[in-house]
Each structure stands twice: as C-alpha cells, then as structure tokens.
Scaffold this motif. Structure first.
Motif, PDB file in Angstrom:
ATOM      1  N   PRO A 147      -3.060  11.991   6.475  1.00 58.95           N
ATOM      2  CA  PRO A 147      -3.309  13.385   6.076  1.00 58.95           C
ATOM      3  C   PRO A 147      -3.961  13.517   4.699  1.00 58.95           C
ATOM      4  O   PRO A 147      -4.684  14.481   4.447  1.00 58.95           O
ATOM      5  CB  PRO A 147      -1.915  14.020   6.081  1.00 58.95           C
ATOM      6  CG  PRO A 147      -1.119  13.182   7.012  1.00 58.95           C
ATOM      7  CD  PRO A 147      -1.654  11.782   6.862  1.00 58.95           C
ATOM      8  N   VAL A 148      -3.733  12.548   3.832  1.00 59.85           N
ATOM      9  CA  VAL A 148      -4.368  12.592   2.511  1.00 59.85           C
ATOM     10  C   VAL A 148      -5.877  12.417   2.667  1.00 59.85           C
ATOM     11  O   VAL A 148      -6.660  13.075   1.981  1.00 59.85           O
ATOM     12  CB  VAL A 148      -3.787  11.513   1.566  1.00 59.85           C
ATOM     13  CG1 VAL A 148      -4.504  11.515   0.226  1.00 59.85           C
ATOM     14  CG2 VAL A 148      -2.291  11.727   1.379  1.00 59.85           C
ATOM     15  N   ARG A 149      -6.273  11.566   3.578  1.00 55.89           N
ATOM     16  CA  ARG A 149      -7.698  11.374   3.837  1.00 55.89           C
ATOM     17  C   ARG A 149      -8.316  12.673   4.350  1.00 55.89           C
ATOM     18  O   ARG A 149      -9.401  13.068   3.936  1.00 55.89           O
ATOM     19  CB  ARG A 149      -7.921  10.255   4.847  1.00 55.89           C
ATOM     20  CG  ARG A 149      -9.388   9.967   5.074  1.00 55.89           C
ATOM     21  CD  ARG A 149      -9.565   8.787   5.952  1.00 55.89           C
ATOM     22  NE  ARG A 149      -9.221   7.606   5.162  1.00 55.89           N
ATOM     23  CZ  ARG A 149      -9.573   6.385   5.476  1.00 55.89           C
ATOM     24  NH1 ARG A 149     -10.258   6.173   6.568  1.00 55.89           N
ATOM     25  NH2 ARG A 149      -9.253   5.374   4.721  1.00 55.89           N
ATOM     26  N   GLY A 150      -7.624  13.374   5.227  1.00 54.82           N
ATOM     27  CA  GLY A 150      -8.113  14.664   5.720  1.00 54.82           C
ATOM     28  C   GLY A 150      -8.252  15.671   4.586  1.00 54.82           C
ATOM     29  O   GLY A 150      -9.237  16.409   4.510  1.00 54.82           O
ATOM     30  N   LEU A 201       0.796  12.104  -9.388  1.00 52.77           N
ATOM     31  CA  LEU A 201       0.115  13.361  -9.089  1.00 52.77           C
ATOM     32  C   LEU A 201       1.053  14.539  -9.348  1.00 52.77           C
ATOM     33  O   LEU A 201       0.694  15.494 -10.045  1.00 52.77           O
ATOM     34  CB  LEU A 201      -0.355  13.376  -7.632  1.00 52.77           C
ATOM     35  CG  LEU A 201      -0.763  14.740  -7.076  1.00 52.77           C
ATOM     36  CD1 LEU A 201      -2.088  15.174  -7.676  1.00 52.77           C
ATOM     37  CD2 LEU A 201      -0.830  14.711  -5.570  1.00 52.77           C
ATOM     38  N   LEU A 202       2.252  14.477  -8.808  1.00 53.61           N
ATOM     39  CA  LEU A 202       3.197  15.581  -8.946  1.00 53.61           C
ATOM     40  C   LEU A 202       3.658  15.763 -10.389  1.00 53.61           C
ATOM     41  O   LEU A 202       3.953  16.882 -10.805  1.00 53.61           O
ATOM     42  CB  LEU A 202       4.405  15.371  -8.030  1.00 53.61           C
ATOM     43  CG  LEU A 202       4.099  15.465  -6.529  1.00 53.61           C
ATOM     44  CD1 LEU A 202       5.340  15.125  -5.712  1.00 53.61           C
ATOM     45  CD2 LEU A 202       3.566  16.838  -6.161  1.00 53.61           C
ATOM     46  N   LEU A 205       5.359  13.850   1.972  1.00 56.33           N
ATOM     47  CA  LEU A 205       5.277  12.405   2.181  1.00 56.33           C
ATOM     48  C   LEU A 205       6.397  11.680   1.442  1.00 56.33           C
ATOM     49  O   LEU A 205       7.013  10.754   1.977  1.00 56.33           O
ATOM     50  CB  LEU A 205       3.918  11.866   1.749  1.00 56.33           C
ATOM     51  CG  LEU A 205       2.740  12.223   2.643  1.00 56.33           C
ATOM     52  CD1 LEU A 205       1.428  11.846   1.987  1.00 56.33           C
ATOM     53  CD2 LEU A 205       2.873  11.559   3.995  1.00 56.33           C
ATOM     54  N   LEU A 206       6.661  12.098   0.206  1.00 52.62           N
ATOM     55  CA  LEU A 206       7.708  11.438  -0.575  1.00 52.62           C
ATOM     56  C   LEU A 206       9.108  11.716  -0.019  1.00 52.62           C
ATOM     57  O   LEU A 206      10.002  10.884  -0.144  1.00 52.62           O
ATOM     58  CB  LEU A 206       7.620  11.876  -2.041  1.00 52.62           C
ATOM     59  CG  LEU A 206       6.423  11.306  -2.809  1.00 52.62           C
ATOM     60  CD1 LEU A 206       6.293  11.978  -4.170  1.00 52.62           C
ATOM     61  CD2 LEU A 206       6.529   9.800  -2.948  1.00 52.62           C
ATOM     62  N   ALA A 207       9.274  12.875   0.595  1.00 49.68           N
ATOM     63  CA  ALA A 207      10.567  13.230   1.169  1.00 49.68           C
ATOM     64  C   ALA A 207      10.742  12.664   2.580  1.00 49.68           C
ATOM     65  O   ALA A 207      11.867  12.513   3.056  1.00 49.68           O
ATOM     66  CB  ALA A 207      10.742  14.742   1.212  1.00 49.68           C
ATOM     67  N   GLY A 208       9.627  12.357   3.235  1.00 51.34           N
ATOM     68  CA  GLY A 208       9.700  11.924   4.632  1.00 51.34           C
ATOM     69  C   GLY A 208       9.299  10.484   4.834  1.00 51.34           C
ATOM     70  O   GLY A 208      10.037   9.572   4.477  1.00 51.34           O
ATOM     71  N   PRO A 209       8.081  10.266   5.348  1.00 49.52           N
ATOM     72  CA  PRO A 209       7.688   8.914   5.770  1.00 49.52           C
ATOM     73  C   PRO A 209       7.599   7.892   4.640  1.00 49.52           C
ATOM     74  O   PRO A 209       7.694   6.705   4.899  1.00 49.52           O
ATOM     75  CB  PRO A 209       6.320   9.109   6.418  1.00 49.52           C
ATOM     76  CG  PRO A 209       5.870  10.466   6.102  1.00 49.52           C
ATOM     77  CD  PRO A 209       7.063  11.254   5.644  1.00 49.52           C
ATOM     78  N   LEU A 210       7.441   8.312   3.412  1.00 49.17           N
ATOM     79  CA  LEU A 210       7.329   7.350   2.315  1.00 49.17           C
ATOM     80  C   LEU A 210       8.618   7.209   1.505  1.00 49.17           C
ATOM     81  O   LEU A 210       8.644   6.498   0.508  1.00 49.17           O
ATOM     82  CB  LEU A 210       6.191   7.744   1.364  1.00 49.17           C
ATOM     83  CG  LEU A 210       4.791   7.762   1.960  1.00 49.17           C
ATOM     84  CD1 LEU A 210       3.767   8.084   0.897  1.00 49.17           C
ATOM     85  CD2 LEU A 210       4.462   6.455   2.647  1.00 49.17           C
ATOM     86  N   ASP A 225       0.829  -1.213   0.000  1.00 51.29           N
ATOM     87  CA  ASP A 225       0.000   0.000   0.000  1.00 51.29           C
ATOM     88  C   ASP A 225       0.862   1.261   0.000  1.00 51.29           C
ATOM     89  O   ASP A 225       0.575   2.223  -0.718  1.00 51.29           O
ATOM     90  CB  ASP A 225      -0.947   0.009   1.201  1.00 51.29           C
ATOM     91  CG  ASP A 225      -2.091  -0.980   1.046  1.00 51.29           C
ATOM     92  OD1 ASP A 225      -2.257  -1.543  -0.057  1.00 51.29           O
ATOM     93  OD2 ASP A 225      -2.822  -1.188   2.036  1.00 51.29           O
ATOM     94  N   LEU A 226       1.919   1.262   0.787  1.00 51.30           N
ATOM     95  CA  LEU A 226       2.802   2.430   0.828  1.00 51.30           C
ATOM     96  C   LEU A 226       3.548   2.604  -0.496  1.00 51.30           C
ATOM     97  O   LEU A 226       3.714   3.721  -0.975  1.00 51.30           O
ATOM     98  CB  LEU A 226       3.777   2.317   1.999  1.00 51.30           C
ATOM     99  CG  LEU A 226       3.143   2.383   3.393  1.00 51.30           C
ATOM    100  CD1 LEU A 226       4.200   2.190   4.479  1.00 51.30           C
ATOM    101  CD2 LEU A 226       2.381   3.674   3.602  1.00 51.30           C
ATOM    102  N   ALA A 227       3.967   1.491  -1.110  1.00 51.89           N
ATOM    103  CA  ALA A 227       4.644   1.575  -2.408  1.00 51.89           C
ATOM    104  C   ALA A 227       3.685   2.101  -3.477  1.00 51.89           C
ATOM    105  O   ALA A 227       4.053   2.964  -4.282  1.00 51.89           O
ATOM    106  CB  ALA A 227       5.187   0.207  -2.807  1.00 51.89           C
ATOM    107  N   LEU A 228       2.452   1.611  -3.485  1.00 52.01           N
ATOM    108  CA  LEU A 228       1.463   2.088  -4.448  1.00 52.01           C
ATOM    109  C   LEU A 228       1.129   3.556  -4.201  1.00 52.01           C
ATOM    110  O   LEU A 228       0.906   4.313  -5.146  1.00 52.01           O
ATOM    111  CB  LEU A 228       0.210   1.222  -4.403  1.00 52.01           C
ATOM    112  CG  LEU A 228       0.405  -0.201  -4.938  1.00 52.01           C
ATOM    113  CD1 LEU A 228      -0.824  -1.060  -4.635  1.00 52.01           C
ATOM    114  CD2 LEU A 228       0.708  -0.191  -6.427  1.00 52.01           C
ATOM    115  N   ALA A 229       1.108   3.954  -2.938  1.00 48.13           N
ATOM    116  CA  ALA A 229       0.875   5.368  -2.615  1.00 48.13           C
ATOM    117  C   ALA A 229       2.002   6.226  -3.186  1.00 48.13           C
ATOM    118  O   ALA A 229       1.748   7.312  -3.713  1.00 48.13           O
ATOM    119  CB  ALA A 229       0.764   5.562  -1.104  1.00 48.13           C
ATOM    120  N   ARG A 230       3.248   5.740  -3.098  1.00 41.18           N
ATOM    121  CA  ARG A 230       4.367   6.486  -3.683  1.00 41.18           C
ATOM    122  C   ARG A 230       4.171   6.667  -5.186  1.00 41.18           C
ATOM    123  O   ARG A 230       4.377   7.751  -5.720  1.00 41.18           O
ATOM    124  CB  ARG A 230       5.698   5.773  -3.412  1.00 41.18           C
ATOM    125  CG  ARG A 230       6.249   5.996  -2.025  1.00 41.18           C
ATOM    126  CD  ARG A 230       7.685   5.525  -1.891  1.00 41.18           C
ATOM    127  NE  ARG A 230       7.847   4.094  -2.083  1.00 41.18           N
ATOM    128  CZ  ARG A 230       7.688   3.175  -1.129  1.00 41.18           C
ATOM    129  NH1 ARG A 230       7.352   3.555   0.096  1.00 41.18           N
ATOM    130  NH2 ARG A 230       7.865   1.901  -1.380  1.00 41.18           N
TER     131      ARG A 230
END
Length: 125
Positions: free
Chosen positions: A86-89, A56-57, A119-124, A45-50
C-alpha cells in the motif's frame, strides 16, 4: 541526504579518516545488537520499514523520502501481497499529485500517516 555531520566527515584530513573509520566500525558493532535486525532479507526489510515508519510519524523523515525508501527499496517489486505494497500505491498517487499540483497536499500526507499507523499496529507489529 546532506547534513552538517556528513559534510564534516567529508572534509576530514587523511590522518583523521583512519581514526574515523575505526570509530565508525566500532559504533556499528556496538549498535548492531540494538537494531535487532532479523537474519532473512524479508525480515530485515520489514524491520527497516518499521524504523522508517516510526521516523515518519515522529517527523524525523520527510513523507516522500519515507515512502520512496519503503515503497521502492524495501517492498518487493513482484509481491503485491507484501504488507508494504500500500505504501507503493500511495507513492504513485503522491508522484501524480506532485506533477499536477506542484506538491503534496496535507490530506495526502495525512493518508500516509494513517497508513503508517495501521501498518505499525497490524502487519508490521
């Protein structure tokens, strides 16, 4: 999603369908190592989110589509500690804005881009 290629696949003759299925299966096997998806559900899920955030970018994915995929399909519904939360928010704010303002503002889209970068620079990363 509707694309010219999907339409073309949808109108293949019966004879062409078998060959297309074979080619798609081979393509999946060829690309699977390149995707490098982890073995766990959370890791995938995290890889697909990346991938979604990068698309998106890069402008290949609509902001609302990206947020829906990440916020509702990839973010665990019962985990407010998820880095994707945060994306859900953002998505809830976007839905309110669409309902009351008739669409997304440039500012709100910019917020999603900023969030994606963080997210891409930090937790992901």
């Amino acid at each position: 999603m509707d694309t010219p290629s999907l339409w073309e696949l949808g109108v293949l003759s019966d004879e062409e369908v078998l060959e297309t299925r074979r080619l798609l299966a081979e393509l999946e096997q060829e690309l699977w190592p390149a995707l490098r998806l982890p073995g766990t559900v959370e890791g995938r899920d995290l890889a697909l989110a990346r991938y979604c955030l990068r698309d998106l970018l890069d402008g290949r994915l609509d902001p609302l589509v990206a947020a829906e995929r990440i916020g509702f399909e990839l973010c665990p519904a019962d985990d407010p500690g998820s880095p994707l939360w945060p994306v859900r928010g953002w998505l809830y704010r976007a839905e309110d804005q669409q309902e009351h303002c008739g669409g997304l503002t440039k500012e709100l889209v910019a917020e999603l881009h900023d969030l994606a970068s963080q997210l891409l620079a930090g937790p992901l990363s």
